[in-house]
Design a protein around this motif. Structure first.
Motif, PDB file in Angstrom:
ATOM      1  N   PRO A 957      -1.418   5.263   2.530  1.00 48.30           N
ATOM      2  CA  PRO A 957      -0.530   4.184   3.188  1.00 48.30           C
ATOM      3  C   PRO A 957       0.866   4.312   3.114  1.00 48.30           C
ATOM      4  N   LYS A 958       1.661   4.011   4.055  1.00 48.07           N
ATOM      5  CA  LYS A 958       2.942   4.059   3.999  1.00 48.07           C
ATOM      6  C   LYS A 958       3.510   2.561   3.111  1.00 48.07           C
ATOM      7  N   THR A 959       4.566   2.718   2.664  1.00 53.42           N
ATOM      8  CA  THR A 959       5.236   1.629   1.878  1.00 53.42           C
ATOM      9  C   THR A 959       4.930   0.116   2.507  1.00 53.42           C
ATOM     10  N   GLY A 960       4.657  -0.708   1.662  1.00 55.29           N
ATOM     11  CA  GLY A 960       4.502  -2.178   2.401  1.00 55.29           C
ATOM     12  C   GLY A 960       3.292  -2.439   3.047  1.00 55.29           C
ATOM     13  N   PHE A 961       2.052  -1.555   3.094  1.00 54.91           N
ATOM     14  CA  PHE A 961       0.811  -1.785   3.554  1.00 54.91           C
ATOM     15  C   PHE A 961      -0.271  -2.147   2.355  1.00 54.91           C
ATOM     16  N   ASP A 962      -0.095  -1.405   1.570  1.00 58.85           N
ATOM     17  CA  ASP A 962      -1.231  -1.408   0.305  1.00 58.85           C
ATOM     18  C   ASP A 962      -0.598  -2.031  -0.855  1.00 58.85           C
ATOM     19  N   PRO A 963      -0.473  -3.154  -1.078  1.00 61.59           N
ATOM     20  CA  PRO A 963       0.179  -3.919  -2.104  1.00 61.59           C
ATOM     21  C   PRO A 963      -0.103  -3.163  -3.557  1.00 61.59           C
ATOM     22  N   GLU A 964      -1.471  -2.783  -3.746  1.00 60.68           N
ATOM     23  CA  GLU A 964      -1.933  -2.071  -4.944  1.00 60.68           C
ATOM     24  C   GLU A 964      -1.350  -0.670  -5.156  1.00 60.68           C
ATOM     25  N   TYR A 965      -1.463   0.141  -3.806  1.00 60.94           N
ATOM     26  CA  TYR A 965      -0.832   1.424  -4.160  1.00 60.94           C
ATOM     27  C   TYR A 965       0.623   1.282  -4.284  1.00 60.94           C
ATOM     28  N   ASP A 966       1.347   0.663  -3.414  1.00 60.22           N
ATOM     29  CA  ASP A 966       2.695   0.400  -3.690  1.00 60.22           C
ATOM     30  C   ASP A 966       3.205  -0.043  -5.084  1.00 60.22           C
ATOM     31  N   GLN A 967       2.462  -0.647  -5.770  1.00 59.23           N
ATOM     32  CA  GLN A 967       2.769  -1.225  -7.175  1.00 59.23           C
ATOM     33  C   GLN A 967       2.754  -0.160  -8.084  1.00 59.23           C
ATOM     34  N   ASP A1054      -3.981   6.903  -8.408  1.00 54.72           N
ATOM     35  CA  ASP A1054      -5.112   7.969  -7.969  1.00 54.72           C
ATOM     36  C   ASP A1054      -6.107   7.061  -7.599  1.00 54.72           C
ATOM     37  N   ALA A1055      -6.372   5.917  -8.579  1.00 54.32           N
ATOM     38  CA  ALA A1055      -7.634   4.999  -8.278  1.00 54.32           C
ATOM     39  C   ALA A1055      -7.201   4.254  -6.817  1.00 54.32           C
ATOM     40  N   ALA A1056      -6.145   3.847  -6.738  1.00 55.52           N
ATOM     41  CA  ALA A1056      -5.787   2.965  -5.599  1.00 55.52           C
ATOM     42  C   ALA A1056      -5.892   3.874  -4.347  1.00 55.52           C
ATOM     43  N   LEU A1057      -5.484   5.274  -4.497  1.00 54.76           N
ATOM     44  CA  LEU A1057      -5.494   5.871  -3.321  1.00 54.76           C
ATOM     45  C   LEU A1057      -7.106   6.437  -3.040  1.00 54.76           C
ATOM     46  N   LYS A1058      -7.981   6.558  -3.943  1.00 55.51           N
ATOM     47  CA  LYS A1058      -9.142   6.935  -3.728  1.00 55.51           C
ATOM     48  C   LYS A1058     -10.078   5.893  -2.846  1.00 55.51           C
ATOM     49  N   ASP A1059      -9.603   4.511  -3.384  1.00 53.79           N
ATOM     50  CA  ASP A1059     -10.393   3.384  -2.618  1.00 53.79           C
ATOM     51  C   ASP A1059      -9.491   2.649  -1.677  1.00 53.79           C
ATOM     52  N   CYS A1060      -8.328   3.575  -1.134  1.00 51.97           N
ATOM     53  CA  CYS A1060      -7.524   3.249  -0.290  1.00 51.97           C
ATOM     54  C   CYS A1060      -8.179   2.992   1.187  1.00 51.97           C
ATOM     55  N   MET A1061      -9.071   3.924   1.672  1.00 51.05           N
ATOM     56  CA  MET A1061      -9.710   3.773   2.745  1.00 51.05           C
ATOM     57  C   MET A1061     -10.557   2.771   2.976  1.00 51.05           C
ATOM     58  N   ARG A1062     -11.449   2.306   1.936  1.00 49.69           N
ATOM     59  CA  ARG A1062     -12.053   1.186   1.921  1.00 49.69           C
ATOM     60  C   ARG A1062     -11.387  -0.174   1.933  1.00 49.69           C
ATOM     61  N   ARG A1063     -10.391  -0.164   1.302  1.00 51.36           N
ATOM     62  CA  ARG A1063      -9.384  -1.522   1.346  1.00 51.36           C
ATOM     63  C   ARG A1063      -8.806  -1.684   2.808  1.00 51.36           C
ATOM     64  N   LEU A1064      -8.339  -0.463   3.158  1.00 53.71           N
ATOM     65  CA  LEU A1064      -7.807  -0.425   4.417  1.00 53.71           C
ATOM     66  C   LEU A1064      -8.832  -1.024   5.743  1.00 53.71           C
ATOM     67  N   PHE A1065     -10.105  -0.421   5.642  1.00 51.20           N
ATOM     68  CA  PHE A1065     -10.931  -0.948   6.577  1.00 51.20           C
ATOM     69  C   PHE A1065     -11.497  -2.397   6.480  1.00 51.20           C
ATOM     70  N   TYR A1066     -11.435  -2.758   5.192  1.00 48.29           N
ATOM     71  CA  TYR A1066     -11.891  -4.250   4.754  1.00 48.29           C
ATOM     72  C   TYR A1066     -10.382  -5.107   5.056  1.00 48.29           C
ATOM     73  N   ASN A1067      -9.185  -4.649   5.041  1.00 46.67           N
ATOM     74  CA  ASN A1067      -8.091  -5.374   5.659  1.00 46.67           C
ATOM     75  C   ASN A1067      -8.187  -5.414   7.170  1.00 46.67           C
TER      76      ASN A1067
END
Length: 1374
Positions: A957-967, A1054-1067
């Motif tokens: 994800p690019k900056t500003g889209f996934d708060p968990e990954y951005d943090q 790494d954990a956020a990136l691994k779960d990133c697809m699921r969170r994006l789909f949930y979003n």
């Protein structure tokens, strides 16, 4: 460049030479059809027979059937055209399906080799035929005759979904189009078509290659499979076999199967696929990796280079051949022909010989009926067939109940404990799973392969064309990537399929065993769990399952019944039923729950089954009555009986289960619900209505909904068993099912009923079948149906909506007129319609995609579902599919937005409110319903790099889209900056500009200080970590502190990136309502466009129907139908090929003749019943069907094939057409006739339309005439509904000739040469409906058309004269 190639070109490295000769069949030959001819021996027996033949038989075998191995090893090289033609029946120019080993089936044409003119070469199993592959540019090649099948066109059953030759790949579909075009030509014309003429390197050295392939095939063997004592587990240990007494080296098994995946371009390295641990040795099964002490990498074909082609143009030079190999060849093949010199071939002959040993056997008979354990030449009995406790009549279910006991559960099996203890750990787990699902085929994951064992392996071989692996126990399998294809074939054939995955890696297993005090051998095996059970009614089409073959819904229906004996009766109606139903389309996730009372004929249940045809039925054992069971059986759907209470829950247990589960927690959180303490308070509104108002916890069912909630409970239990309950129920997509005719009973009068906009016409199952609306009566297909005629929808969700509209046409005149206005608006904007149609064609099945995205994104499934723990070897492929689906959905919604903008210019002139609602953006106070998707689509455009995600299968994800990954990313950058700042300070402190960090992994951030820096300048806090010549490496507590913090943030990243697809789909799924609303709007637009195309493309005049609200100022005004110049909507030509004759139909109003006669019309202008007579085959039934279909079309809101139509709305269409029995239900033809007539008399109202065809013909003439007369009187005088009643009872016509409530009409015909001899009569059917009665039925004309013997016709005619004479005599005496 040469055009011919083969499977061998894809392997850069060939397997090492193996000394012993022992042919080995392939474990998997998935691409071969199951219809291939079969032999009578097992693979092991074939190997034995081949070895004996080598020793005892001369070069030319006498009996090819019993000496099949000789032809493979020592085939004669002398060409024999006579024998070739005898073994292959395809001549020059023939169209065939062919394939190369490991490649898909491809449409081809048999052509001679362009240089030599040779069409066939080789003998026996090595016989090959030269074909032209339909491709652009065209290619050619030699293929084995065992891979040649007749091409019957792209419309043949085997080329469609579920067939052997089906493929969704565009290049193969294009090749099928080229083959279809060639199919229309004669074989002579085909051979003149342009074909590839370039020579091939391999063709110049064919004989040499064939000899080497035949000789070297014997060099590969699987080795002796003996048991091995279990040893201590070691990480990464490879499985091996003990060698034989003759000093044979450990052999390797290699499975060569083409990947089904177009995007599976990854190289599979066996040493990385050791997920099956060490039970592979103990079980003696293939884990899909090479077996042997030496490790060797194998490169599979890369689909990315040439996506789909029958031959791959990849050429390599053949290495120089070894002298030893030549000497060995001469020893093994004394009959071989002298080798012809020529340029080097394209690939190593050693590679070919190794791979060819894994080719499929000539036939599969041995696979389905034989195995290694039987006597030679006899039928093999597999090991599982010898188990006493598995024999029919001796089985027990999991609770040890015998088959003879009433509550025996056939879906489970008792497996003795002592037998389980003797099994290997992996096989023990398989039997444990099988004991819980005996009626299910288990796809058992071992490494990178799904394996089928015992009875499941037999199913795989028989239904999927697999090959049995060698051994005394049945065993077959296929690669992981083929799951979607093979599971779908079995599911469509009515099987249940369980997908069992490894949910543990070997490292995880080791860690688990270390924690145990005394782990047993059964603990030392990777865990396997059931991750999904697929059935015909529970398919969700996930990334593993593949794409759906059809667009229409497949419902899972749960039914519970209560008869009137239990308090469900209604006075005066007789025996009635009360049903609770729940049905769900699992591909969309929409549930329908309802309860209704039904009559003794189960009319409402039959209507439900016709409107929402179930693919699978659930019922409580012992609950449905015998009559209901007969109706359910007639649907042809899969049926599953569930145990009362434990499986088919009652209403209370259902509500309790919903309250305890967290299915709706997510939806309530989005809605802002404050009370989130319990699941009951979070019930969707539809279910909440079904609970008692006095129970705040929603645990008590409301009166009148007990059966509905119980049916829902049965459905939830089964979805839970199939492991899809969380993803479907969490959508909270529930609707109450109310039978169409319930509102009719509640309405106070016709004016109030038809004035309601949501009212629908009732079309029961009998009417849908008789009028052939959804499927024809001959084949059960769509050909000739009204649905086929209307359906030109561009989207799958549009097709589903059209079917819903067709099953329930409108009743409200204002709504009908609004749809008709919409059609006129669309017809007035052809430019916009053309552009919108092209955009609609690009839309995927967004309704199902939204369900898939929800399934992937829901946190419920991610928490405890076994799929979240599964070890998948094609994870990158599945990730790419998920991303492709997601991006397809985004592109689809962009196209929708473009459709709305295209229609924006024309909306101002639209008269239809419905059309404005679906194509105008939703604004405050406006009437548009289409949501504004632009902000969301822009947000998703910038969320991540789409192209990179599509190619890599990873979303960053690019900056500003996934708060968990951005943090996490910000934390990593901050720590790295602190460490760099510290380094700069130390550079100044030490005065050393070359100071830098060194290290990798956990040894990172060690300061490398050169020896030139004096020891006195090194601060005390510096600690030496390592040294090298001229340098020392230091660390400090501050560096360690920041490095520890950095590692913590990196783990979070790494954990956020691994779960990133699921969170994006949930979003994305959080806006489900807006996405779904957009899909619904486009579905309506698609259906309106389809109706407008039909309205414009009729084969004659098309009229806009005029619908008049009955009653009005004068409530006594009768219903009427004024139809002029009408034609059948689905029939454009007569049986004899003439143009369809239009007809006028007047019911309840004055016709053309009455209007002309005026006052002398005879007082029958208001007659609601029309008696239709006419000659056999004169068109009576067609006229009646035509009338019913035109009324349905009109109330659908569509133009009709007629000159004009004026009518009052019809609340229900009843039909009694054709003669048929229900033999399986024990109902005779006459009984079926009377049952349908009884339903008409019970439920018919003044506003119904009744079509009765020849009632009474199933019994004696007098009985039939009497019943028909009574029914006519009832319909004409009491019910007074619009009726067309056809009959051949001319006495009935005479009785009602002067009745003012009955009008007479007949199908006209012209009779020439009418005389005593019927053979001299000539009857011409005019197919024109006119007033009056027909004097005769002219049955002897039909007999002559049916080719009855002339003597029989003459005899019958004499008998008819006698009957007529006696009838006239009786009348005279009266």
């Amino acid at each position: 460049m040469a055009k011919q190639s083969s499977l061998f070109n894809f392997f850069t490295k060939s397997p090492p030479a193996v000394s012993k000769s022992k042919p080995s069949p392939s474990p998997v030959e998935a691409d071969l059809p199951s219809s291939v001819e079969k032999s009578n021996t097992s693979p092991k027996e074939e190997a034995k027979q081949a070895a004996k033949s080598v020793k005892k038989t001369p070069a030319k075998p006498k009996t090819p059937s019993s000496k099949a191995g000789i032809n493979k090893l020592f085939g004669n090289k002398t060409p024999s055209n006579a024998k070739e033609s005898a073994s292959c029946n395809f001549s020059e120019g023939a169209l065939v399906w062919t394939k190369l080993e490991g490649h898909p089936w491809w449409p081809c044409m048999v052509v001679p080799q362009p240089l030599s003119g040779q069409q066939m070469r080789g003998k026996g199993r090595n016989q090959r035929i030269h074909v032209h592959f339909f491709d652009e540019p065209p290619t050619r090649g030699w293929v084995s005759t065992k891979y040649v099948r007749e091409y019957q066109g792209s419309d043949s059953a085997e080329a469609k979904a579920g067939g052997v030759f089906f493929s969704g790949k565009p290049v193969i579909r294009q090749a099928m189009q080229l083959a279809d075009a060639a199919m229309a030509k004669s074989p002579e014309e085909r051979v003149k078509m342009p074909v590839c003429t370039d020579p091939s390197d391999e063709e110049e050295d064919v004989e040499e290659e064939e000899e080497e392939m035949e000789v070297d095939k014997s060099s590969l063997s699987d080795g002796a499979e003996s048991g091995e004592e279990e040893e201590g587990l070691k990480r990464g240990r490879r499985s091996s076999r003990t060698t034989t007494a003759k000093g044979q080296k450990p052999k390797r098994r290699r499975i060569v199967v083409a990947s089904d995946s177009e995007d599976s371009g990854d190289e599979f390295k066996p040493e990385q696929a050791d997920g099956s641990s060490d039970e592979d040795d103990e079980e003696g099964v293939s884990s899909g990796v090479d077996e042997g002490e030496e490790e060797e990498e194998e490169e599979e074909s890369e689909p990315g280079t040439e996506p789909d082609s029958p031959v791959k143009p990849v050429k390599r030079k053949r290495p120089a051949e070894k002298p030893a190999k030549k000497a060995k060849s001469k020893t093994l093949a004394p009959t071989e022909a002298p080798k012809r010199t020529g340029p080097p071939a394209s690939v190593s002959s050693d590679t070919k010989s190794k791979l060819s040993a894994f080719s499929a056997p000539d036939s599969f008979e041995s696979q389905s009926s034989g195995g290694a354990g039987g006597a030679e030449g006899g039928v093999t009995v597999w090991d599982h067939e010898k188990l006493d406790w598995l024999q029919e009549g001796r089985r027990k279910d999991a609770r040890r109940r015998r088959e003879s006991e009433e509550d025996y559960d056939a879906s489970t099996l008792y497996v003795p404990e002592d037998f389980l203890n003797r099994c290997t750990p992996g096989m023990r787990r398989w039997w444990e799973l099988k004991s819980e699902m005996l009626d299910t085929v288990i796809f058992y994951k071992v490494g990178k392969f799904y394996e089928l064992y015992h009875m499941d392996a037999v199913v795989g071989v028989n239904e999927l064309g697999f090959t049995f692996m060698k051994g005394t126990w049945a065993h077959s399998g296929f690669p992981e990537i083929g799951f979607g294809r093979f599971s779908d074939v079995l599911v469509q054939k009515g099987y249940k399929v369980a997908r069992v995955e490894q949910t543990e890696t070997p490292e995880m297993m080791e860690a688990r065993c270390k924690k145990m005090l005394r782990p047993t051998k059964f603990d030392r095996v990777v865990k396997r769990e059931v991750c999904r059970v697929l059935t015909r009614g529970t398919q969700t089409y996930s990334v593993l399952d593949g794409s759906p073959a059809e667009s229409h819904s497949k419902y899972l229906l749960s039914v519970k019944e209560r008869s009137d004996g239990e308090g469900g009766g209604a006075a005066g109606v007789g025996h009635t039923h009360t049903y609770g139903v729940c049905f769900v389309d699992t591909s969309v996730g929409r549930f329908h729950v309802g309860q209704f009372r039904d009559d003794r004929h189960c009319s409402r249940l039959r209507t439900l089954l016709a409107h929402h045809a179930p693919a699978q039925l659930l019922f409580e054992r012992g609950n449905p009555s015998a009559e209901t069971r007969k109706i359910l059986k007639g649907t042809g759907a899969m049926q599953d009986g569930l145990s009362a209470s434990s499986q088919f829950w009652d209403a209370q247990k259902t509500l309790k289960a919903l309250a305890e589960a967290d299915y709706f927690q997510e939806g309530a959180a989005e809605a802002g619900s404050e009370d989130s303490s319990g699941g009951a308070a979070l019930l969707p509104a539809t279910l909440k209505v079904m609970t008692s108002e006095t129970d705040a916890l929603c645990l008590t069912p409301k009166e009148g909904y007990e059966l509905a909630l119980s049916a829902l409970g049965g459905c939830i239990f089964y979805l839970k068993k199939c492991l899809v309950d969380q993803e479907l129920l969490s959508m909270a997509n529930f609707e109450e099912y109310v039978p169409v005719d319930v509102e009719m009973e509640k309405s106070e009068g016709p004016s109030s009923f038809f004035a309601k906009t949501r009212q629908r016409m009732v079309l029961d199952g009998v009417t849908l079948a008789n009028l052939e609306i959804l499927q024809n009566g001959s084949t059960g297909g769509l050909e000739g149906t009204l649905l086929e005629r209307l359906d030109t929808c561009c989207t799958p969700f549009g097709k589903r909506l059209l079917k819903q509209w067709l099953c329930a046409p409108l009743c409200n005149p204002a709504s009908i007129c609004d749809r008709l206005d919409a059609l006129e608006d669309l017809m007035a904007a052809p430019a916009q319609v053309q552009e919108v149609t092209e955009l609609l064609k690009k839309l995927p099945d967004l309704e199902r995609l939204l369900s898939k995205i929800h399934s992937i994104g829901t946190p419920l499934k991610g928490q405890g579902h076994p799929d979240s723990r599964a070890v998948m070897y094609e994870e990158v492929v599945y990730s790419k599919r998920k991303i492709a689906d997601f991006l397809a959905a985004l592109e689809g919604f962009k196209a929708m937005r473009e459709i709305v903008s295209v229609m924006a210019d024309a909306t101002e002139g639209f008269r239809s409110q419905l059309l404005r609602q679906v194509v105008v953006l939703k604004t405050d106070g406006g009437e548009g319903l289409f949501p504004d998707l632009s902000p969301e689509l822009k947000r998703w455009d910038t969320a991540f790099d789409h192209q990179k995600a599509r190619s890599t299968g990873v979303i960053t994800p690019k900056t500003g889209f996934d708060p968990e990954y951005d943090q996490a990313l910000a934390g990593v950058k901050d720590c790295d900056r602190q460490l760099q700042d510290f380094l700069e300070r130390q550079k100044k402190r030490l005065g050393c500009r070359t100071l830098a960090y060194w290290g990798t992994g956990r040894n990172r951030y060690q300061m490398e200080v050169p020896d030139s820096v004096s020891e006195r300048n090194i601060p005390e806090e510096y600690e030496v970590r390592s040294t090298k010549k001229g340098w020392k490496r230091y660390s400090t507590k501050e560096i360690e502190r920041w490095f520890t913090e950095l590692q913590r943030w990196e783990e979070k990243r790494d954990a956020a990136l691994k779960d990133c697809m699921r969170r994006l789909f949930y979003n994305f799924d959080k806006n489900y309502k807006d996405w779904q609303t957009a899909v619904e709007c486009m579905a309506v637009l698609d259906v309106l466009l389809s109706l407008s195309r039909y309205s414009q493309a009729g084969d004659g005049p098309m009229a806009r129907p005029e619908v008049i609200l009955p009653g009005g100022d004068n409530d006594s005004s009768p219903p009427f139908l004024d139809l002029r110049g009408s034609r059948h909507p689905c029939v454009t030509k007569t049986f004899f090929g003439d143009d369809f004759i239009p007809n006028d139909i007047f019911i309840g109003c004055a016709g053309v003749e009455e209007e002309e006669e005026g006052a002398h019309a005879g007082g029958k202008e208001g007659a609601t019943c029309v008696l239709v007579t006419g000659p056999n085959m004169g068109g009576k039934s067609t006229l009646m069907r035509q009338c019913g279909l035109i009324v349905i079309l009109a109330q659908l809101g569509c133009y009709v094939p007629a000159e004009s139509l004026r009518f009052t709305p019809v609340d229900r269409v009843f039909t009694r057409l054709g003669a048929s029995d229900r033999i399986m239900a024990g109902e005779s033809t006459f009984f079926v006739e009377l049952s349908e007539t009884a339903s008409i008399l019970l439920h018919g109202t003044r506003h119904s339309l009744v079509l009765l065809d020849e009632l009474g013909r199933g019994t004696a003439t007098y009985d039939g005439t009497a019943i028909a007369s009574a029914v006519v009187r009832e319909l004409a005088e009491r019910v007074r509904c619009r009726t067309l009643f056809s009959t051949h009872y001319h006495s009935l016509v005479e009785d009602y000739a002067h009745d003012p409530s009955v009008r007479l009409g007949h199908m006209a015909c012209m009779v020439e040469n009418e005389c005593e001899d019927p053979s001299q009569e000539t009857i011409t059917f005019l197919y024109k409906f006119i007033s009056g009665a027909c004097p005769k039925s002219y049955g002897f004309n039909a007999a002559r058309l049916a080719s009855l013997p002339e003597a029989v016709i003459q005899s019958g005619h004499r008998k008819a004269k006698e009957f007529e004479k006696s009838t006239v005599t009786l009348r005279l005496f009266k």
